[in-house]
Design an enzyme around this catalytic site. Structure first.
Site, PDB file in Angstrom:
ATOM      1  N   LYS A 141      28.000  24.938  55.712  1.00  0.00           N
ATOM      2  CA  LYS A 141      26.928  25.941  55.876  1.00  0.00           C
ATOM      3  C   LYS A 141      26.067  26.026  54.621  1.00  0.00           C
ATOM      4  O   LYS A 141      24.836  26.036  54.703  1.00  0.00           O
ATOM      5  CB  LYS A 141      27.595  27.286  56.199  1.00  0.00           C
ATOM      6  N   ARG A 168      20.602  24.622  52.204  1.00  0.00           N
ATOM      7  CA  ARG A 168      19.847  23.987  51.117  1.00  0.00           C
ATOM      8  C   ARG A 168      19.100  22.755  51.609  1.00  0.00           C
ATOM      9  O   ARG A 168      17.973  22.488  51.172  1.00  0.00           O
ATOM     10  CB  ARG A 168      20.798  23.633  49.976  1.00  0.00           C
ATOM     11  N   GLY A 202      23.375  35.894  54.445  1.00  0.00           N
ATOM     12  CA  GLY A 202      23.089  36.251  53.054  1.00  0.00           C
ATOM     13  C   GLY A 202      22.528  35.069  52.283  1.00  0.00           C
ATOM     14  O   GLY A 202      21.576  35.200  51.508  1.00  0.00           O
ATOM     15  N   ARG A 247      23.138  44.713  52.602  1.00  0.00           N
ATOM     16  CA  ARG A 247      23.681  43.963  51.457  1.00  0.00           C
ATOM     17  C   ARG A 247      22.709  43.977  50.268  1.00  0.00           C
ATOM     18  O   ARG A 247      21.501  44.012  50.452  1.00  0.00           O
ATOM     19  CB  ARG A 247      24.007  42.528  51.902  1.00  0.00           C
ATOM     20  N   GLN A 283      24.292  32.077  45.098  1.00  0.00           N
ATOM     21  CA  GLN A 283      23.061  32.465  45.797  1.00  0.00           C
ATOM     22  C   GLN A 283      21.997  32.898  44.799  1.00  0.00           C
ATOM     23  O   GLN A 283      20.827  32.536  44.918  1.00  0.00           O
ATOM     24  CB  GLN A 283      23.349  33.581  46.805  1.00  0.00           C
ATOM     25  N   ASP A 295      34.965  32.678  49.585  1.00  0.00           N
ATOM     26  CA  ASP A 295      34.933  32.847  51.042  1.00  0.00           C
ATOM     27  C   ASP A 295      36.306  32.699  51.693  1.00  0.00           C
ATOM     28  O   ASP A 295      36.449  32.918  52.896  1.00  0.00           O
ATOM     29  CB  ASP A 295      33.960  31.833  51.649  1.00  0.00           C
ATOM     30  N   LYS A 299      30.029  41.373  50.847  1.00  0.00           N
ATOM     31  CA  LYS A 299      29.902  40.195  51.728  1.00  0.00           C
ATOM     32  C   LYS A 299      29.476  40.626  53.139  1.00  0.00           C
ATOM     33  O   LYS A 299      28.986  41.726  53.326  1.00  0.00           O
ATOM     34  CB  LYS A 299      31.231  39.437  51.745  1.00  0.00           C
ATOM     35  N   ARG A 334      34.719  43.073  52.361  1.00  0.00           N
ATOM     36  CA  ARG A 334      35.843  42.182  52.679  1.00  0.00           C
ATOM     37  C   ARG A 334      37.163  42.619  52.068  1.00  0.00           C
ATOM     38  O   ARG A 334      38.204  42.128  52.493  1.00  0.00           O
ATOM     39  CB  ARG A 334      35.528  40.756  52.250  1.00  0.00           C
ATOM     40  N   ARG A 361      34.532  35.621  59.114  1.00  0.00           N
ATOM     41  CA  ARG A 361      35.760  35.142  58.456  1.00  0.00           C
ATOM     42  C   ARG A 361      36.957  36.048  58.746  1.00  0.00           C
ATOM     43  O   ARG A 361      38.096  35.585  58.768  1.00  0.00           O
ATOM     44  CB  ARG A 361      35.532  34.970  56.960  1.00  0.00           C
TER      45      ARG A 361
END
Ligand code: S3P
Length: 439
Positions: free
Chosen positions: A35, A40, A105, A133, A180, A318, A345, A349, A391
């Protein structure tokens, strides 16, 4: 090896999924295209001059939003099917529509970096989870480079409005370890005057740096410091490898029940993405990741508790939910600290992982920056709320299918389609669980 599985079960869109406790995960598979790399590839292909052919793209909703976003800049995207796309850059104008990034995100923050470099106005938004976020982490450096960034609560939260262009390169040390943030600043730096440098507190994934080089960008990595010289990019061909973060679910699945054994091939073998392998090794797992081929092999093992600190977190950022599930069946007390950014996240999380573990009957104490997990011999089937977080949903599904007796229900299952369409089909194939929509 079987190719990426489509949604053969038709279960991707159900809002609540139930799985039966079935036993070990066994078999070989290929997980979706990475992902982070897919986002990118799309954005750099949009910035670059000339055609870029991308294969192996993630077909999750997050990346689809990024592909739709680059079209709004006048970039042509031709979907060639099976994760292949042809992108014809460069960006021709400011986006002619609001850019909707859904739950992503990475999508919104990296695109914000691109927008900061464009003369004109961009408006970026996302779903109700994304709009909560923090965006100040990118707004601050982009403002320091000369962009105007506004939004709700003083630019902290999306929708974001960016007036870009006329940027100056900066040297920036982000207060959080975040690929990020680093990437947003570097992408903006491509069109700035003078070099842009990012100095990280802990090194994070290097996909942007690696891919900039592939597009002819001038970037230098020196330890925790990366420097970019502005300049034009040229289109190229990109083959996106499999996503190690998705493979982590199958690694833990293999470990959760006797006789488990899973092989995942074609994974990204580079820096900062497979630290979960080392963590599972520290826990006693029989696990092997061949860096030359990107093949991961994991066999059921007795696990012991582990201590994870701030140093560990960027490399497993992650994978914490699924590693926490491994800790839930390990001998002893696992302590996770230095993970406060997990509260920002797709869900909080730390809270959602702790709640998930409790639903399986695990004793867990939440702390401000992590949690303490008491390993148990047996998981109890339960009902888990994903809190809109893919997740959490996938971790619960794996635990329910491999390690809990009875029926586990996961509410908010549809979040899985943001990153892993066909996950339920793979779970059924590898574990034999009876997965079905739940009431
Ligand atoms: C990502 C960076 C990480 C990670 C996210 C993908 C990326 O976020 O959690 O899933 O592709 O750059 P942060 O940069 O916020 O840590």
């Amino acid at each position: 090896m079987t190719p990426e599985t489509p949604d053969a079960t038709g279960l991707d869109a159900v809002s609540s999924l139930q799985v039966t406790g079935a036993g070990p995960a066994r078999g070989s598979l290929r997980v979706p295209g990475d992902k982070s790399i897919s986002h990118r590839a799309a954005l750099l292909a949009a910035i670059a001059h000339g055609p870029t052919a991308i294969s192996g793209l993630s077909r999750g909703q997050d990346v689809t939003h990024t592909l739709r976003a680059i079209e709004r800049f006048g970039v042509t995207v031709t979907d060639a099917g099976e994760g292949r796309a042809q992108v014809e850059g460069p960006i021709r104008h400011e986006p002619d529509e609001v850019l909707d990034h859904g739950n992503a995100g990475t999508g919104i923050r990296l695109t914000a970096g691109v927008c900061a470099g464009i003369d004109g106005i961009s408006v970026l938004t996302g779903d109700r989870y994304l709009r909560r976020r923090p965006m100040d982490r990118i707004a601050e450096p982009l403002r320091a480079m000369g962009a105007t960034v506004d939004g709700r609560e003083g630019g902290r939260l999306a929708p974001l409005v960016i007036r870009g262009g006329g940027l100056t390169g900066i040297t920036y040390a982000p207060p959080v370890a975040s690929a990020q943030v680093k990437s947003a600043v570097l992408l903006a730096g491509l069109s700035a005057t003078g070099p842009t440098t990012v100095e990280e507190i802990h090194p994070t994934r290097r996909h942007t740096e690696e891919m900039l080089l592939e597009f002819g960008g001038r970037v230098r990595v020196d330890g925790n410091r990366v420097t970019l010289e502005p300049g034009e990019l040229t289109g190229t061909d990109i083959a996106v490898p499999g996503d190690p973060s998705q493979a982590a679910f199958w690694a833990v699945a293999a470990l959760l029940a006797d006789q488990g054994e899973v092989t995942v091939d074609n994974l990204y073998p580079g820096f900062g993405r497979s630290d979960f392998v080392g963590v599972l090794e520290r826990m006693g797992a029989d696990i092997d990741f061949d860096l030359a081929t990107g093949t991961l092999v994991v066999r059921a093992s007795r696990l012991r508790a582990v201590e994870l600190t701030a140093e560990d977190i960027p490399g497993i950022v992650d994978e914490v939910p699924v590693l926490a599930m491994a800790a839930a069946v390990a001998d002893g007390m696992t302590v996770i600290s230095g993970a406060q950014d997990l509260r920002a996240k797709e869900s909080d999380r730390i809270a959602s992982t702790a709640a998930m573990l409790r639903a399986f009957g695990v004793r867990v104490t939440e702390t401000e920056d992590g949690m303490v997990i008491e390993g148990t011999a047996r998981l109890r089937a339960g009902r888990v709320d994903s809190h809109g977080d893919h997740r959490i949903a996938m971790t619960a599904a794996v635990a329910g299918a491999c390690a809990a007796e009875g029926i586990t229900v996961i509410d908010g299952w549809e979040s899985v389609a943001t990153s892993y369409p066909g996950f339920a089909a793979d779970l059924v194939r590898l574990t034999g669980t009876a997965a079905a929509p739940a009431a």
